[in-house]
Design a protein around this motif. Sequence first.
Motif, PDB file in Angstrom:
ATOM      1  N   GLU A 109       0.821  -1.204   0.000  1.00 22.69           N
ATOM      2  CA  GLU A 109       0.000   0.000   0.000  1.00 22.69           C
ATOM      3  C   GLU A 109       0.863   1.265   0.000  1.00 22.69           C
ATOM      4  OE1 GLU A 109      -3.884  -1.899   2.312  1.00 22.69           O
ATOM      5  OE2 GLU A 109      -2.280  -0.917   3.452  1.00 22.69           O
ATOM      6  N   ASP A 110       1.950   1.229   0.752  1.00 23.31           N
ATOM      7  CA  ASP A 110       2.875   2.371   0.776  1.00 23.31           C
ATOM      8  C   ASP A 110       3.518   2.590  -0.584  1.00 23.31           C
ATOM      9  OD1 ASP A 110       2.286   2.799   3.402  1.00 23.31           O
ATOM     10  OD2 ASP A 110       4.158   1.995   4.207  1.00 23.31           O
ATOM     11  N   LEU A 111       3.906   1.489  -1.246  1.00 25.31           N
ATOM     12  CA  LEU A 111       4.502   1.601  -2.578  1.00 25.31           C
ATOM     13  C   LEU A 111       3.527   2.266  -3.545  1.00 25.31           C
ATOM     14  CD1 LEU A 111       6.232  -1.905  -2.916  1.00 25.31           C
ATOM     15  CD2 LEU A 111       7.377   0.304  -2.714  1.00 25.31           C
ATOM     16  N   ALA A 112       2.253   1.813  -3.496  1.00 25.25           N
ATOM     17  CA  ALA A 112       1.241   2.391  -4.381  1.00 25.25           C
ATOM     18  C   ALA A 112       1.026   3.872  -4.072  1.00 25.25           C
ATOM     19  CB  ALA A 112      -0.068   1.610  -4.253  1.00 25.25           C
ATOM     20  N   ALA A 113       1.038   4.213  -2.787  1.00 27.17           N
ATOM     21  CA  ALA A 113       0.837   5.609  -2.388  1.00 27.17           C
ATOM     22  C   ALA A 113       1.974   6.505  -2.871  1.00 27.17           C
ATOM     23  CB  ALA A 113       0.699   5.700  -0.876  1.00 27.17           C
ATOM     24  N   GLN A 114       3.163   5.909  -3.046  1.00 25.12           N
ATOM     25  CA  GLN A 114       4.325   6.655  -3.537  1.00 25.12           C
ATOM     26  C   GLN A 114       4.316   6.790  -5.063  1.00 25.12           C
ATOM     27  OE1 GLN A 114       7.877   4.690  -2.077  1.00 25.12           O
ATOM     28  NE2 GLN A 114       6.978   4.451  -0.044  1.00 25.12           N
ATOM     29  N   GLY A 115       3.309   6.211  -5.718  1.00 25.04           N
ATOM     30  CA  GLY A 115       3.244   6.274  -7.174  1.00 25.04           C
ATOM     31  C   GLY A 115       3.855   5.074  -7.857  1.00 25.04           C
ATOM     32  N   LYS A 116       4.318   4.085  -7.087  1.00 21.23           N
ATOM     33  CA  LYS A 116       4.773   2.838  -7.680  1.00 21.23           C
ATOM     34  C   LYS A 116       3.551   2.025  -8.084  1.00 21.23           C
ATOM     35  CE  LYS A 116       9.041   3.828  -6.340  1.00 21.23           C
ATOM     36  NZ  LYS A 116      10.075   4.259  -7.303  1.00 21.23           N
ATOM     37  N   SER A 117       3.742   1.082  -8.990  1.00 28.65           N
ATOM     38  CA  SER A 117       2.638   0.226  -9.436  1.00 28.65           C
ATOM     39  C   SER A 117       2.945  -1.222  -9.074  1.00 28.65           C
ATOM     40  CB  SER A 117       2.433   0.366 -10.950  1.00 28.65           C
ATOM     41  OG  SER A 117       2.167   1.724 -11.276  1.00 28.65           O
ATOM     42  N   VAL A 118       1.916  -1.959  -8.686  1.00 27.86           N
ATOM     43  CA  VAL A 118       2.110  -3.309  -8.142  1.00 27.86           C
ATOM     44  C   VAL A 118       1.225  -4.310  -8.871  1.00 27.86           C
ATOM     45  CG1 VAL A 118       1.873  -4.764  -6.085  1.00 27.86           C
ATOM     46  CG2 VAL A 118       2.702  -2.410  -5.850  1.00 27.86           C
ATOM     47  N   ILE A 119       1.834  -5.409  -9.280  1.00 27.29           N
ATOM     48  CA  ILE A 119       1.096  -6.591  -9.735  1.00 27.29           C
ATOM     49  C   ILE A 119       1.245  -7.635  -8.636  1.00 27.29           C
ATOM     50  CG2 ILE A 119       0.997  -8.483 -11.399  1.00 27.29           C
ATOM     51  CD1 ILE A 119       2.046  -6.540 -13.516  1.00 27.29           C
ATOM     52  N   MET A 120       0.130  -8.132  -8.134  1.00 29.55           N
ATOM     53  CA  MET A 120       0.179  -9.112  -7.050  1.00 29.55           C
ATOM     54  C   MET A 120      -0.540 -10.397  -7.469  1.00 29.55           C
ATOM     55  SD  MET A 120      -1.430  -9.018  -3.190  1.00 29.55           S
ATOM     56  CE  MET A 120      -3.069  -9.361  -3.815  1.00 29.55           C
ATOM     57  N   ILE A 121       0.212 -11.492  -7.498  1.00 23.86           N
ATOM     58  CA  ILE A 121      -0.376 -12.807  -7.749  1.00 23.86           C
ATOM     59  C   ILE A 121      -0.634 -13.455  -6.391  1.00 23.86           C
ATOM     60  CG2 ILE A 121       0.011 -15.102  -8.721  1.00 23.86           C
ATOM     61  CD1 ILE A 121       1.927 -13.784 -10.718  1.00 23.86           C
ATOM     62  N   SER A 122      -1.849 -13.933  -6.177  1.00 25.38           N
ATOM     63  CA  SER A 122      -2.144 -14.597  -4.907  1.00 25.38           C
ATOM     64  C   SER A 122      -3.183 -15.682  -5.117  1.00 25.38           C
ATOM     65  CB  SER A 122      -2.637 -13.594  -3.862  1.00 25.38           C
ATOM     66  OG  SER A 122      -2.988 -14.269  -2.665  1.00 25.38           O
ATOM     67  N   SER A 123      -3.018 -16.788  -4.399  1.00 24.26           N
ATOM     68  CA  SER A 123      -3.993 -17.880  -4.426  1.00 24.26           C
ATOM     69  C   SER A 123      -5.028 -17.728  -3.328  1.00 24.26           C
ATOM     70  CB  SER A 123      -3.270 -19.234  -4.287  1.00 24.26           C
ATOM     71  OG  SER A 123      -2.386 -19.429  -5.363  1.00 24.26           O
ATOM     72  N   GLU A 124      -4.866 -16.712  -2.468  1.00 22.63           N
ATOM     73  CA  GLU A 124      -5.814 -16.472  -1.386  1.00 22.63           C
ATOM     74  C   GLU A 124      -6.793 -15.384  -1.822  1.00 22.63           C
ATOM     75  OE1 GLU A 124      -4.244 -15.947   2.529  1.00 22.63           O
ATOM     76  OE2 GLU A 124      -2.498 -17.214   2.130  1.00 22.63           O
ATOM     77  N   LEU A 125      -8.049 -15.762  -1.987  1.00 18.96           N
ATOM     78  CA  LEU A 125      -9.051 -14.800  -2.450  1.00 18.96           C
ATOM     79  C   LEU A 125      -9.228 -13.652  -1.466  1.00 18.96           C
ATOM     80  CD1 LEU A 125     -11.889 -16.959  -4.054  1.00 18.96           C
ATOM     81  CD2 LEU A 125     -10.196 -15.526  -5.173  1.00 18.96           C
ATOM     82  N   ALA A 126      -9.140 -13.958  -0.172  1.00 17.77           N
ATOM     83  CA  ALA A 126      -9.280 -12.896   0.831  1.00 17.77           C
ATOM     84  C   ALA A 126      -8.186 -11.849   0.657  1.00 17.77           C
ATOM     85  CB  ALA A 126      -9.231 -13.491   2.233  1.00 17.77           C
ATOM     86  N   GLU A 127      -6.984 -12.301   0.296  1.00 11.57           N
ATOM     87  CA  GLU A 127      -5.858 -11.399   0.071  1.00 11.57           C
ATOM     88  C   GLU A 127      -6.083 -10.558  -1.187  1.00 11.57           C
ATOM     89  OE1 GLU A 127      -1.651 -12.458   1.276  1.00 11.57           O
ATOM     90  OE2 GLU A 127      -1.621 -12.985  -0.844  1.00 11.57           O
ATOM     91  N   ILE A 128      -6.547 -11.206  -2.241  1.00  9.24           N
ATOM     92  CA  ILE A 128      -6.846 -10.503  -3.488  1.00  9.24           C
ATOM     93  C   ILE A 128      -7.882  -9.411  -3.240  1.00  9.24           C
ATOM     94  CG2 ILE A 128      -8.055 -10.765  -5.693  1.00  9.24           C
ATOM     95  CD1 ILE A 128      -5.285 -11.689  -6.051  1.00  9.24           C
ATOM     96  N   LEU A 129      -8.941  -9.731  -2.507  1.00  6.80           N
ATOM     97  CA  LEU A 129     -10.020  -8.781  -2.266  1.00  6.80           C
ATOM     98  C   LEU A 129      -9.617  -7.676  -1.302  1.00  6.80           C
ATOM     99  CD1 LEU A 129     -12.925 -11.364  -2.015  1.00  6.80           C
ATOM    100  CD2 LEU A 129     -12.662  -9.632  -3.794  1.00  6.80           C
ATOM    101  N   ARG A 130      -8.681  -7.972  -0.409  1.00  6.06           N
ATOM    102  CA  ARG A 130      -8.230  -6.966   0.552  1.00  6.06           C
ATOM    103  C   ARG A 130      -7.315  -5.946  -0.089  1.00  6.06           C
ATOM    104  NH1 ARG A 130      -4.579  -4.868   3.749  1.00  6.06           N
ATOM    105  NH2 ARG A 130      -4.746  -4.773   6.021  1.00  6.06           N
ATOM    106  N   MET A 131      -6.482  -6.362  -1.053  1.00  3.01           N
ATOM    107  CA  MET A 131      -5.397  -5.527  -1.542  1.00  3.01           C
ATOM    108  C   MET A 131      -5.652  -4.873  -2.901  1.00  3.01           C
ATOM    109  SD  MET A 131      -3.201  -5.454   0.807  1.00  3.01           S
ATOM    110  CE  MET A 131      -2.032  -4.530  -0.162  1.00  3.01           C
ATOM    111  N   SER A 132      -6.415  -5.500  -3.756  1.00  5.92           N
ATOM    112  CA  SER A 132      -6.460  -5.093  -5.164  1.00  5.92           C
ATOM    113  C   SER A 132      -7.344  -3.878  -5.416  1.00  5.92           C
ATOM    114  CB  SER A 132      -6.950  -6.252  -6.036  1.00  5.92           C
ATOM    115  OG  SER A 132      -6.162  -7.409  -5.847  1.00  5.92           O
ATOM    116  N   ASP A 133      -6.934  -3.050  -6.364  1.00  8.26           N
ATOM    117  CA  ASP A 133      -7.799  -2.014  -6.924  1.00  8.26           C
ATOM    118  C   ASP A 133      -8.600  -2.584  -8.089  1.00  8.26           C
ATOM    119  OD1 ASP A 133      -6.869   0.342  -5.353  1.00  8.26           O
ATOM    120  OD2 ASP A 133      -4.960  -0.143  -6.319  1.00  8.26           O
TER     121      ASP A 133
END
Length: 499
Positions: A441-465
Amino acid sequence: MGETILTMQGIQKYFSGVHALKGVNFDLRAGEVHALMGENGAGKSTLIKVLCGIHKKDGGSITYFGEDVQFGNIAESQAAGISVIHQELNMMNHLTVAQNMFIGREFKRGVLIDDRKMEEEAQKLFDRIGVRIDPGVKLGELTVGKQQMVEIAKAVSRDCKLLVLDEPTAALTQPEVEELFKIMNDLRDKGIGMIYISHRMDEINRISDRVTVMRDGEYVGTVNTAEVTKDDIVKMMVGRVIMGEQKQKSAVAEDAPVVLEVKHLNAGREVRDVSFHLRRGEILGFAGLMGAGRTEVVRALYGADPKQSGEIWLSGKKVKIKTPAQAVEHGICYLSEDRKRYGLMLMKSVTENTVIASVDDFISAGLINDSKMKEASAEFNEKLRTKTPSMEQLLKNLSGGNQQKVIVARWLMKNSDIFIFDEPTRGIDVGAKSEIYRLMEDLAAQGKSVIMISSELAEILRMSDRILVMCEGRKTGELDISEATQENIMQLATMREEN
């Protein structure tokens, strides 16, 4: 559950002045699955090593089937009926299943090893625990899940009375998890006591009878699983609730520029005509079942694997990326799901791991400026709150979460703009998960861009835009976080191609 078969009381352990175990209590009953939980570095593995004789306790007592014991090594604890199934299996892929099961105690016919007899005995063991595996096949031909079943059968063959399972489902598919739980329930019915170490809360609720929580080398408490919630256990582990709810709205501005665009990427059957874009400050989640092709997409993008066709555009400019070095030069970094194999130099220091991608920046007149290198390394790791006694600490001695932070520090130092996190919290405890989430979240707030691969749906739903879903090498859908649910993600993740 039956009688108490193991009692560990007031266990103390020191390492070079570090108080690793501070009076830890633990007990296990026959026919019980007792979960042992705690953040990485809480002391779980040290406690198990004390039990098995790898480490000698510095205080406290161990009672096993009514007798005070102190095992001197693994062989002694195995002889007493204690077996450990480690997360990283230690077996020989070139030997058959039966040969692996009876190595060191082979059946012989005269001076020759009797492979047929070993296969017959292995089959009897598989029948006993309800597993369908051919004892004559090479172990390396089996999935990780089946290899784990072989380890369990091997433990049963030693007349196992106490079985320790350390993160047993970390690399398993859901059907393999179900098969493992069936076997564990059968072993429970046979009176075998099991210590189950896992960070997956849903599994703890399903399979365990009791939970003991450790924190910072101390015993926090023991509870009946049926009487507590997930939040109760998390509070015991970290002293606070840290698992957030689903993100309700994208944090990315509608006019945020596109920093990466991938068009019609193809790389064998694993990656088939995949297109997507990534905006500045965005966290793009990649969802899908095992084998969907998510990792293969980012490895082809990164130049780690060859691609057959497709285009990559960075900030509106078409680029060619054929190697990871070229990706790094373009400001793209990749944090592999297999950190130990592709990301970490475990026998090197925190400083060396941090600066490895930027070492040229610290060379002047042909000499490396060690002091500046250490100073810069410390600065970036302090920003990430990396927990380490010193910058000279070997990376192998850090927890999984802190090892992950060191890799991120490496790419921040390199001034990367696009961060690809592949299963960033696999094998990491809930406390460290929270830190990794905050980091992204801090990286994104700094203007960095993130691709996150996850097998945990709760994690995907918590983090993704925004969420990209894949199935069998194809992109099957794309969802804004405001419209995403576990149900519609799973529908897209199982949308197989019609023939």
